[in-house]
Design an enzyme around this catalytic site. Structure first.
Site, mmCIF file in Angstrom:
data_model
loop_
_atom_site.group_PDB
_atom_site.id
_atom_site.type_symbol
_atom_site.label_atom_id
_atom_site.label_comp_id
_atom_site.label_asym_id
_atom_site.label_seq_id
_atom_site.Cartn_x
_atom_site.Cartn_y
_atom_site.Cartn_z
ATOM 1 N N CYS A 264 47.456 -26.198 -27.507
ATOM 2 C CA CYS A 264 47.160 -27.307 -28.404
ATOM 3 C C CYS A 264 46.558 -28.479 -27.622
ATOM 4 O O CYS A 264 45.423 -28.406 -27.168
ATOM 5 C CB CYS A 264 48.405 -27.694 -29.192
ATOM 6 S SG CYS A 264 48.057 -28.715 -30.652
ATOM 7 N N HIS B 67 49.767 -22.481 -31.657
ATOM 8 C CA HIS B 67 51.014 -22.500 -30.884
ATOM 9 C C HIS B 67 51.570 -21.078 -30.798
ATOM 10 O O HIS B 67 52.208 -20.597 -31.732
ATOM 11 C CB HIS B 67 52.042 -23.409 -31.570
ATOM 12 C CG HIS B 67 51.721 -24.859 -31.480
ATOM 13 N ND1 HIS B 67 52.228 -25.683 -30.505
ATOM 14 C CD2 HIS B 67 50.906 -25.634 -32.236
ATOM 15 C CE1 HIS B 67 51.767 -26.911 -30.666
ATOM 16 N NE2 HIS B 67 50.954 -26.905 -31.716
ATOM 17 N N GLU C 76 54.077 -20.064 -29.163
ATOM 18 C CA GLU C 76 55.546 -20.093 -29.181
ATOM 19 C C GLU C 76 56.106 -20.186 -30.599
ATOM 20 O O GLU C 76 57.302 -19.944 -30.806
ATOM 21 C CB GLU C 76 56.056 -21.250 -28.318
ATOM 22 C CG GLU C 76 55.992 -22.637 -28.938
ATOM 23 C CD GLU C 76 54.621 -23.286 -28.924
ATOM 24 O OE1 GLU C 76 54.524 -24.456 -29.310
ATOM 25 O OE2 GLU C 76 53.637 -22.613 -28.526
#
Length: 230
Positions: free
Chosen positions: A99, A202, A204
């Site tokens: 990001c 993202h 994650e």
């Protein structure tokens, strides 16, 4: 913020944990716990740190982040992290920007700017157009694979990943566009150049597909495509 903090195994022996260590750079821009946990799931020792020395000693560097471009660059400068990051990239260490960590690679950003970035990748950061609809762009969107890369290949058929952003990168060299996403405009959502990897999404927060991206980053040792078992 202080120095480094080991989150795996409870062993604070820095000499030992430097082996195959990933430094997740903490410059005060977002909660890094989810990134740290996902990288540990991917199979490596993780140190979340704002210590320039630990960034230098790490074998891989991950720079996540959410927030304003200017604040990110100011924070990195104040903490003395810009030079270690540039040394890591120029020295061939695998770098993953997530990001905001992708955006700061560019030459400059127009966000409250213009403001200079790390200038590792020639290009700029612009705001998503109002025609895109709701801004920020929050939620799941498709990444279309533009070329084979160590993190995604054409056979993966891209897939959906989780985004949270109002600005996007525009690299000058389209050859570094490994993946692209449409939201009012088509933008580079996955970047790859040599040892530099970056995602606008993202990983994650992107469930199994995101974990696969991180696993492939952890396993990368110079090969041009993902390991077949990953």
């Amino acid at each position: 913020m202080g120095g480094g903090r080991s989150f795996k195994g409870g062993n604070d022996d820095r000499a030992e944990r430097a082996t195959f260590m990933i430094a997740v750079v903490d410059y005060g821009m977002g909660n890094l716990r989810s990134v740290q946990k996902a990288l540990e799931q991917a199979g490596d020792t993780v140190v979340v740190t704002s210590d320039p020395g630990e960034v230098r000693s790490a074998e891989r560097v991950v720079v996540p982040g959410v927030g304003a471009f200017k604040d990110a660059m100011n924070s990195l400068g104040r903490l003395g992290l810009i030079t270690p990051l540039l040394e890591a990239i120029e020295g061939g260490k695998p770098y993953l920007g997530i990001c905001l960590g992708m955006q700061i690679l560019m030459t400059e950003s127009e966000e409250f700017g213009p403001h200079k970035g790390l200038r590792v990748i020639r290009g700029r950061v612009s705001r998503l157009p109002d025609t895109a609809g709701k801004i920020p762009h929050v939620g799941w969107n498709r990444v279309n694979v533009r070329k084979n890369s160590p993190l995604l290949k054409m056979q993966d058929d891209g897939g959906y990943f989780y985004f949270v952003h109002s600005y996007y990168t525009i690299p000058d060299d389209h050859d570094v566009w490994a993946g692209a996403t449409k939201y009012g405009v088509e933008f580079c959502s996955l970047l790859w150049k040599d040892n530099i990897f970056a995602t606008q999404f993202h990983p994650e927060k992107s469930q199994e597909r995101g974990l696969q991206i991180l696993r492939r980053f952890v396993q990368w040792h110079g090969q041009k495509e993902p390991l077949p078992c990953s």
